[in-house]
Design an enzyme around this catalytic site. Structure first.
Site, mmCIF file in Angstrom:
data_model
loop_
_atom_site.group_PDB
_atom_site.id
_atom_site.type_symbol
_atom_site.label_atom_id
_atom_site.label_comp_id
_atom_site.label_asym_id
_atom_site.label_seq_id
_atom_site.Cartn_x
_atom_site.Cartn_y
_atom_site.Cartn_z
ATOM 1 N N TRP A 75 1.180 -1.091 -0.020
ATOM 2 C CA TRP A 75 -0.388 -0.019 0.252
ATOM 3 C C TRP A 75 0.573 1.874 0.350
ATOM 4 C CZ3 TRP A 75 -0.205 4.084 3.628
ATOM 5 C CH2 TRP A 75 -1.733 4.916 3.525
ATOM 6 N N ASP B 187 -16.134 12.094 -2.655
ATOM 7 C CA ASP B 187 -15.716 10.610 -2.062
ATOM 8 C C ASP B 187 -16.278 9.805 0.015
ATOM 9 O OD1 ASP B 187 -13.022 8.872 -1.334
ATOM 10 O OD2 ASP B 187 -12.090 9.558 -2.990
ATOM 11 N N LYS C 240 -16.396 6.384 -8.802
ATOM 12 C CA LYS C 240 -15.072 5.923 -8.615
ATOM 13 C C LYS C 240 -15.598 4.916 -7.579
ATOM 14 C CE LYS C 240 -10.551 6.369 -5.031
ATOM 15 N NZ LYS C 240 -10.637 7.866 -4.352
ATOM 16 N N ASP D 233 -14.792 2.020 -5.213
ATOM 17 C CA ASP D 233 -13.165 1.358 -4.247
ATOM 18 C C ASP D 233 -13.394 0.329 -3.645
ATOM 19 O OD1 ASP D 233 -10.773 1.733 -2.344
ATOM 20 O OD2 ASP D 233 -11.321 3.436 -1.794
ATOM 21 N N ASP E 10 -2.753 5.803 -3.293
ATOM 22 C CA ASP E 10 -3.247 6.171 -2.233
ATOM 23 C C ASP E 10 -1.580 7.374 -2.079
ATOM 24 O OD1 ASP E 10 -5.723 5.817 -1.936
ATOM 25 O OD2 ASP E 10 -5.327 4.729 -0.114
#
Ligand code: DGJ
Length: 747
Positions: free
Chosen positions: A200, A367, A477, A479, A549
């Site tokens: 990540w 978001d 988006k 996720d 990220d």
């Protein structure tokens, strides 16, 4: 002609613009591998490319033939248990406990075009003449089962795709516990392996290691292709670099747990295979049922990694990505995640949107945090209805206001997840992937929905499409913030539990398919805690993905460089974020952050309402600038020039298809005292054209000269020395993390 066949010898020569792939049916009816590499002229008989010689202590398949040992034969989809002690491409358990199969040649077909892969993402043709497909059918009499190998050659795209299907026509169940998408044996092992690995916030870093005897592999067991390993590997000669030398790319169009493996044997041949990870996988194939493997895309380049990447970029951009946005310039977006995290109100969002509009941004993305009762990451996943406290006018009201401002509106979902604290979990606790009477492990305080279940997918489809239908939404988006553990499904029979991870990803694909088909005008961006599922499978449904990220410009040099090994810039979500950066606390100039983010689907991820007028003016000019060059960045040929994995400097450039325009980014991580002269050599230009060169400084283009293409390619451009500039001009800004952007225009 892209596939030649010698029917008598049962030899097949597949050709693309620059590569040849030659196979042949062996004495036992299985497939021998003769050659894969630079294109060679066709001839009637290539048997000389496959020598079969007796070797000591080997096991031979036929009692009367002491030479034919599978151990010594290069093969294309090797079986188990008849004398080849390397790992097989497939392994099938039968009701009587046997795992021995005897699939042998039955027939072949060659046709124009390429079939679809049922339920799976795959590359495609727009016209039948773009590809030719060879289907080789092998048959096992005892099992009454067919194994069909698909080879498609895209001549002009210079790629070969492979996949396999098995059909059980017998009366008993078969159990597939290994079913790779392809396997190929290479003549030698003087190669190095290149993989894209990380974790990540530092995805797809390049690693290069020499082959060694035995098995070397990369894999994911996480139910997603993962942050940790990308479903790709390349093998190259030791002297191969970005521009020279042989390299073979193997890329799997799959988003679930995968295995990519190289096995170097005692005679130094190398077996390469890729497919669904056999670990904890077993598929029960009932009679009259078939199983299709995911597709693999093979690319050969004789001119280093850049050429290999350019082949993948074009192919994936044009014949893997689909839909309205495939060829369309993507909107410049602003996302509120790093600006507000969960802490926003409608008013705050509208303030940001108003500023965004003034600066020339085209799309506002809301978001995480707009649904259920979501104030942090501990609740509400699965409750896909608006959180009234934050959005009194709902998504509908907010989206209308944003559209009225002249912006498009986009929305975040995490469809595959469920929070313990959610209405959905209270109603359907069994919808979470879990094993009865065992603890349920959490990741980011959430569980994973059992996407293999139709009722789960139907629920998601209905709730998500309700929002999409009723509001003015142009972008989604999607996720996925945790990997899958506690593998178990309440719905699957006990002898199908090991099918769950593959069924899960098929379920994800199905939901993607339904939503993208129902809403063709919506641009989908895939995401998985950043780049945890950035793979070719996702690209089929979502033409762009959030690559990491980690939004720090310096970290992004490696992430973007590594990602570009396979994936086109048009697929790479890249945003300018605030400083100090939220992942590494690094402070970089807005110039460098922009110069990095420009090379992708550009956007912002910061609170523009908190910026001063001077900063806003810079952003406004940067956006104007990007708008002038985004077509070039989207469709041009991308070249990597200097690698962040090898030095303090990184550089890359994009050249338009007609070679008349180019943009180059140059980045220096640490400032060097008194460095001497530096120059940068350009690539991909027309040697016979003369170019005007501009450097972008203080948001303006400043002409620095006119040079011939051939000198820019062969000598390059001497870079201005920042050291002298700092010294003479008394510049006080941080010397580290510098960058330069050049524009070239043919005269
Ligand atoms: C992970 C994503 O990568 C981020 O961009 C953001 O959407 C968060 N999830 C929200 O939870």
């Amino acid at each position: 002609m892209s596939i030649y066949v010698n029917e008598e010898l049962k030899e097949f020569h597949l050709q693309t613009k620059n590569s040849s792939y030659i196979i042949k049916i062996l004495k036992n009816g299985e497939i021998g591998q003769l050659y894969y590499g630079k294109k060679i002229k066709h001839k009637q008989n290539f048997s000389n490319l496959l020598k079969i010689v007796p070797t000591p202590a080997s096991v031979c398949e036929f009692e009367e033939d002491p030479i034919f040992s599978l151990e010594n034969i290069k093969q294309d989809y090797p079986s188990y248990g008849k004398g080849d002690f390397r790992q097989p491409a497939y392994h099938i358990e039968q009701e009587n406990g046997s795992r021995i199969t005897e699939f042998s040649f039955h027939s072949f077909k060659i046709y124009s075009g390429k079939p679809k892969l049922l339920g799976l993402p795959a590359t495609y043709v727009e016209n039948e003449d773009e590809a030719k497909t060879l289907e080789i059918k092998l048959f096992d009499k005892l099992l009454n089962a067919e194994l069909i190998l698909y080879y498609s050659t895209f001549y002009d795209y210079d790629t070969i795709t492979r996949s396999v299907k098995i059909i059980n026509k017998g009366i008993e169940n078969l159990y597939l516990d290994r079913f790779m998408s392809f396997s190929i044996d290479m003549f030698d092992s003087d190669y190095e392996m290149v993989q894209l690995s990380g974790t990540w916030a530092r995805e797809r870093h390049m690693y290069r290691t020499s082959f060694r005897p035995g098995i070397q592999s990369i894999e994911s067991t996480r139910g997603a292709s993962s942050h940790h390993q990308n479903p790709f590997l390349a093998i190259c000669r030791k002297n191969t670099d970005e521009f020279n030398g042989e390299v073979y790319g193997f890329s799997l169009v799959y988003s679930g747990s995968f295995l990519a493996q190289i096995e170097v044997d005692h005679y130094k041949t190398s077996r390469i295979m890729m497919g669904i990870n056999p670990f904890d996988f077993k598929w029960k194939l009932e009679k009259n049922k078939e199983f299709q493997s995911p597709e693999a895309v093979l690319v050969y380049s004789d001119s280093g990694f850049n050429k290999m990447s350019q082949i993948y970029h074009k192919f994936y951009r044009e014949r893997l990505a689909r839909g309205k946005y495939r060829d369309k310039i993507r909107p410049i977006l602003i996302n509120n995640w790093e600006a507000t995290y969960f802490n926003f109100t409608e008013e705050k969002i509208l303030d940001m949107a108003k500023e965004a509009k003034k600066l020339g941004i085209e799309l506002f993305v809301l978001d995480d945090g707009w649904f259920g009762k979501r104030d942090n990451d501990r609740s509400s996943l699965g409750d896909w209805f608006e959180y009234e406290k934050k959005l009194p006018n709902g998504i509908k009201g907010l989206s209308e206001k944003i559209v009225e401002l002249g912006l498009q509106f986009g929305l975040w979902f995490e469809p595959e997840m469920i929070s313990r604290d959610s209405e959905l979990f209270r109603k359907h606790p069994d919808w979470a992937i879990q094993v009865e009477n065992r603890k349920l492990a959490t990741g980011r305080n959430q569980f994973v929905l059992d996407m293999s279940r139709k009722e789960v997918r139907d629920y998601l489809y209905e709730t998500i499409s309700e929002i999409l239908k009723n509001s003015k939404i142009s972008y989604v988006k999607w996720d996925m913030n945790r990997n899958i553990s506690n593998i178990g499904s309440y719905k699957l029979d006990k002898d199908r539990q090991q099918e769950l991870l593959h069924r899960y990803i098929l379920g994800v694909y199905e939901l993607y398919d339904r939503l993208t088909t129902e809403f063709p005008d919506i641009l989908f961006e895939s995401c998985a805690g950043g780049g945890g599922r950035f793979d070719p499978g996702m690209l089929y449904y979502a033409p762009q993905g959030w690559i990491s990220d980690d939004t720090d410009a310096i970290e992004r040099l490696k992430i973007q460089y590594g990602t570009s090994i396979v994936y086109p810039l048009s697929s790479m979500g890249s945003h300018v974020s605030a400083v100090p950066n939220h992942q590494v606390r690094r402070v970089t100039s807005i110039e460098t952050r922009t110069n990095v983010a420009l090379f992708g689907t550009f956007g912002y991820e910061l609170d523009i309402t908190k910026m001063n007028e001077q900063e806003k003016d810079i952003i406004k000019k940067d956006i104007e600038f990007f708008k002038n060059y985004r077509e070039l960045i989207f469709k041009g040929d991308f070249y990597r020039l200097l690698s962040p994995f090898e030095s303090n400097e990184t550089s890359w450039m994009v050249v338009s298809n007609d070679k008349k325009e180019a943009i180059l980014g140059y980045y220096q991580v640490l400032f060097e005292p008194n460095p001497g002269f530096k120059k940068i050599r350009f690539c991909g230009l027309d040697e016979n054209l003369e170019y005007e060169i501009y450097i972008r400084k203080n948001q303006e283009l400043e002409k620095i000269g006119e040079y011939n293409g051939d000198e820019l390619i062969n000598f390059g451009l001497i870079l201005e020395q920042d050291y002298i500039r700092v010294f003479l001009e008394e510049i006080t800004e941080n010397g580290d993390y510098n960058s330069k952007l050049f524009i070239l225009k043919a005269k």
